[in-house]
Design an enzyme around this catalytic site. Sequence first.
Site, short mmCIF file in Angstrom:
data_model
loop_
_atom_site.label_atom_id
_atom_site.label_comp_id
_atom_site.label_asym_id
_atom_site.label_seq_id
_atom_site.Cartn_x
_atom_site.Cartn_y
_atom_site.Cartn_z
NE ARG A 36 26.77 -0.78 31.57
CZ ARG A 36 27.33 0.39 31.35
NH1 ARG A 36 27.98 1.00 32.32
NH2 ARG A 36 27.27 0.96 30.17
CB THR A 77 16.08 1.65 33.26
OG1 THR A 77 15.15 2.57 33.86
CG2 THR A 77 17.50 2.21 33.41
NE ARG A 121 19.19 -0.15 27.30
CZ ARG A 121 18.21 0.00 26.42
NH1 ARG A 121 18.21 -0.70 25.30
NH2 ARG A 121 17.23 0.85 26.64
CG HIS A 122 22.99 1.93 33.03
ND1 HIS A 122 23.52 1.42 34.20
CD2 HIS A 122 23.91 2.79 32.55
CE1 HIS A 122 24.71 1.96 34.41
NE2 HIS A 122 24.98 2.79 33.42
CB VAL A 123 18.05 -2.39 30.52
CG1 VAL A 123 18.76 -3.73 30.52
CG2 VAL A 123 16.62 -2.54 30.03
#
Length: 324
Positions: free
Chosen positions: A28, A61, A86-88
């Site tokens: 995300r 990230t 996950r923010h990645v």
Amino acid sequence: IGNSTYLDDHGPPPQKVLPFPSQVVYNRVGKCGSRTVVLLLRILSEKHGFNLVTSDIHNKTRLTKNEQMELIKNISTAEQPYLFTRHVHFLNFSRFGGDQPVYINIIRDPVNRFLSNYFFRRFGDWRGEQNHMIRTPSMRQEERYLDINVCILENYPECSNPRLFYIIPYFCGQHPRCREPGEWALERAKLNVNENFLLVGILEELEDVLLLLERFLPHYFKDVLSIYKNPEHRKLGNLTVTVKKTVPSPEAIQILYQRMRYEYEFYYYVKEQFHLLKRKFGLKSHIRKPRPRPEFFIPSPLETEEPMDDEEDDEKWLEDIYKR
């Protein structure tokens, strides 16, 4: 005879029948409605029985090679069917010998995303006015109350490149050049969207994004739109609205446009692909009057109120996407 087991008489237990695909990653993008979607996923995972794997890491990230290998290993060994979020930045599972999962994501107008993040970091949201103090405790008062126009017009680091080059790396990947604003990262991001993402939607048309997710991934997203429209869920969603947002001057907005030209080229590319997908599945685009766009942007996406005539079988199209 005394040493016989259940398996001697009955054979191995039947394997669990998994939906297809059974491995989904939602990497995300920050301030693109992801908290709203994660709220929905928590409800949906209980309702449909899939494994929702989330991460408490929100600010890392970009990963080293070893960190990529470790994360991919952890994701790949999760109980299936799983949806990992996950923010990645994009991870290439096949590079490390893993099965490439299906990716999904949502992006939004880059200037709106930037402004939402700018004020969220300073003032949080309606879940609590003190959240921002917990999130950014080291931010000095003069920085917290820095006028957005001053930040942009006087070229503060937060309001200039490379800080503004934010969305593309989520799709370009972990290569160092993915962090450099330019054609290379833009083209690589487009390629990954085409080859590895089942769906990249736009936040401005979230209900249509949810409709398509329900169509493409029913085991995960069945009934998502009815849950999203439920008044009780709407109350929770309203708690994630950023507070104290102000609109920059037209001059400042134009400068942001210029600095974010690659972000906009990518955004309009994704928007065009999303609208083509909507037409393919008979969803009508509710067209809003677009804001003026600088002359360097790519042509407007093809938008129509009519579904597209196409003889290709929709289910075969989905199977081809899953096989990528």
